[in-house]
Design an enzyme around this catalytic site. Structure first.
Site, PDB file in Angstrom:
ATOM      1  N   LYS A  53       0.828  -1.307  -0.269  1.00 51.05           N
ATOM      2  CA  LYS A  53      -0.331  -0.441   0.154  1.00 51.05           C
ATOM      3  C   LYS A  53       0.858   1.351   0.221  1.00 51.05           C
ATOM      4  O   LYS A  53       0.945   2.414   1.271  1.00 51.05           O
ATOM      5  CB  LYS A  53      -0.776  -0.186   1.538  1.00 51.05           C
ATOM      6  CG  LYS A  53      -2.001   0.639   1.182  1.00 51.05           C
ATOM      7  CD  LYS A  53      -3.237   0.762   1.831  1.00 51.05           C
ATOM      8  CE  LYS A  53      -4.131   0.848   2.183  1.00 51.05           C
ATOM      9  NZ  LYS A  53      -5.193   1.569   1.296  1.00 51.05           N
TER      10      LYS A  53
HETATM   11  N1  PPE Z   1      -7.462  -2.049  -2.593  1.00 45.38           N
HETATM   12  C1  PPE Z   1      -6.698  -1.089  -2.328  1.00 45.38           C
HETATM   13  C2  PPE Z   1      -6.687  -0.413  -4.333  1.00 45.38           C
HETATM   14  C3  PPE Z   1      -7.196   0.039  -1.860  1.00 45.38           C
HETATM   15  O1  PPE Z   1      -6.748   1.112  -1.629  1.00 45.38           O
HETATM   16  C4  PPE Z   1      -8.330  -0.925  -0.567  1.00 45.38           C
HETATM   17  C5  PPE Z   1      -8.298  -0.029   0.546  1.00 45.38           C
HETATM   18  C6  PPE Z   1      -8.168  -2.410  -0.450  1.00 45.38           C
HETATM   19  C7  PPE Z   1      -8.537  -3.139  -1.149  1.00 45.38           C
HETATM   20  C8  PPE Z   1      -9.379  -3.090   0.455  1.00 45.38           C
HETATM   21  O2  PPE Z   1      -8.804  -3.374   1.467  1.00 45.38           O
HETATM   22  P1  PPE Z   1      -8.451  -3.453   2.810  1.00 45.38           P
HETATM   23  O3  PPE Z   1      -9.208  -2.148   3.320  1.00 45.38           O
HETATM   24  O4  PPE Z   1      -7.158  -3.911   3.494  1.00 45.38           O
HETATM   25  O5  PPE Z   1      -9.779  -4.381   3.009  1.00 45.38           O
HETATM   26  N2  PPE Z   1      -9.222   1.344   0.624  1.00 45.38           N
HETATM   27  C9  PPE Z   1      -9.171   2.396   1.141  1.00 45.38           C
HETATM   28  C10 PPE Z   1      -9.206   3.678   0.776  1.00 45.38           C
HETATM   29  C11 PPE Z   1      -8.597   4.164  -0.337  1.00 45.38           C
HETATM   30  C12 PPE Z   1      -8.902   6.087   1.021  1.00 45.38           C
HETATM   31  O6  PPE Z   1      -7.331   6.522   0.907  1.00 45.38           O
HETATM   32  O7  PPE Z   1      -9.985   6.151  -0.314  1.00 45.38           O
HETATM   33  C13 PPE Z   1      -9.692   2.107   2.797  1.00 45.38           C
HETATM   34  O8  PPE Z   1     -10.989   1.411   2.040  1.00 45.38           O
HETATM   35  O9  PPE Z   1      -9.772   1.687   3.742  1.00 45.38           O
END
Ligand code: PPE
Length: 311
Positions: free
Chosen positions: A159
């Site tokens: 990330k």
């Molecule tokens: N893919 C991407 C590209 C991504 O940024 C996130 C989180 C996910 C999948 C899901 O990951 P998780 O949160 O671990 O389930 N995206 C963040 C938001 C991005 C933003 O700043 O807007 C988030 O959900 O916190």
């Protein structure tokens, strides 16, 4: 959506007032995207705020830093403690938590390793990511003309700040086309993920989600939903998904810390299933929200109670 100020931001080991959390314009990360970040949520429960997936998120943060060769001057335990301290200091019942590790000011060199590694933890009050009605009604999305990064170009599993240019152009294009969100394909044309969410598909009674090799972020919510799906007895497969399978799917939904579990009701203006939230999506949402709200037993140990956890 403008962020509302909170009293405190954790900055390199101490809490500083919001106004004082500043960096120089020659900060390396500002020029080259040399940062790593996380996003997690604390939910309001009868036992006070509880952070969902604290450890897996901090572990992913450290792994992202490892991939980017950025040594972090704090351990996993110290970062978890700092996050708890920040949520407590700001007095939230519920919030979104944003840890950020970045290369500070020293040089314009592309080998950034002489730049100091700085660590910030901020919290904000954040409601529904894709709109107030999204969780029940679903959202309209489009397939982006932009692909996710090809294998061996950027480390998709990390990330890293700079990689979010890809997410930003996907989101802007989606908004300009009248969609709430864009789903990107990978370099081979298989379904990858949303600009900030992982993708799940229900097709002929089976749940599918793209594998890590489809240039996705290894979502913490994705992992939780896979676990819940198996708990509920659904067959769950991590495999490459052809684009056309999305249009003829019974259900499609997005998962992420911010998006939680959001149904997709149309893709490229083609209605998905019945054009609203499907029954599998709804069951998974109910199971998910029951745990994070503290109503159901936290049987997998996903929650960290902010006011009950001591250093
Ligand atoms: N893919 C991407 C590209 C991504 O940024 C996130 C989180 C996910 C999948 C899901 O990951 P998780 O949160 O671990 O389930 N995206 C963040 C938001 C991005 C933003 O700043 O807007 C988030 O959900 O916190």
């Amino acid at each position: 959506m403008t962020i509302a100020k909170t009293p405190w931001i954790w900055f390199n080991g101490e809490l500083v007032p919001w106004e004082e959390a500043k960096v120089h314009v020659f900060t390396h990360a500002l020029h080259y995207g040399s940062s790593v970040f996380e996003g997690m949520r604390a939910y309001d429960t009868p036992r006070g705020p509880a952070i969902l997936g604290l450890e897996p998120h901090v572990r992913r943060l450290l792994n992202s830093c490892k991939l980017y060769r950025m040594p972090v001057p704090y351990t996993l335990d110290q970062l978890c403690e700092a996050i708890l301290t920040t949520v407590r200091a700001n007095g939230h019942r519920a919030c979104y938590i944003r840890p950020l590790v970045f290369r500070g000011f020293d040089t314009f060199a592309l080998d950034p390793r002489s730049c100091p590694v700085e660590v910030v933890i901020g919290t904000i009050e954040w409601g529904r990511y894709l709109g107030a009605e999204a969780i029940e009604q679903g959202v309209d999305v489009g397939i982006s003309s932009w692909r996710r990064m090809a294998p061996n170009t950027f480390p998709a599993m990390a990330k890293i700040g700079g990689q979010y240019i890809n997410s930003q152009i996907i989101t802007m294009e989606a908004h300009d086309h009248g969609y709430v969100e864009g789903i990107a394909l990978d370099a081979n044309g298989y379904v990858s993920e949303g600009s900030g969410e992982n993708v799940f598909v229900v097709y002929e009674g089976v749940l599918y989600t793209p594998p890590l090799a489809a240039s996705i972020l290894a979502g913490v919510t994705r992992r939780f939903v896979i676990t819940l799906a198996r708990d509920l007895g659904y067959e769950m497969r991590e495999q490459f998904i052809p684009r056309e399978m999305l249009y003829i799917a019974d259900e499609v939904f997005l998962t992420g810390t911010a998006a939680e579990i959001t149904p997709v009701r149309s893709i490229d203006r083609i209605p998905i299933g019945n054009g609203g939230r499907g029954p599998v999506t709804q069951r998974l949402q109910e199971a998910f929200f029951a745990i994070v709200s503290g109503e159901a037993e936290d049987r997998h140990g996903w929650l960290t109670y902010v006011n009950e956890t001591v250093a």
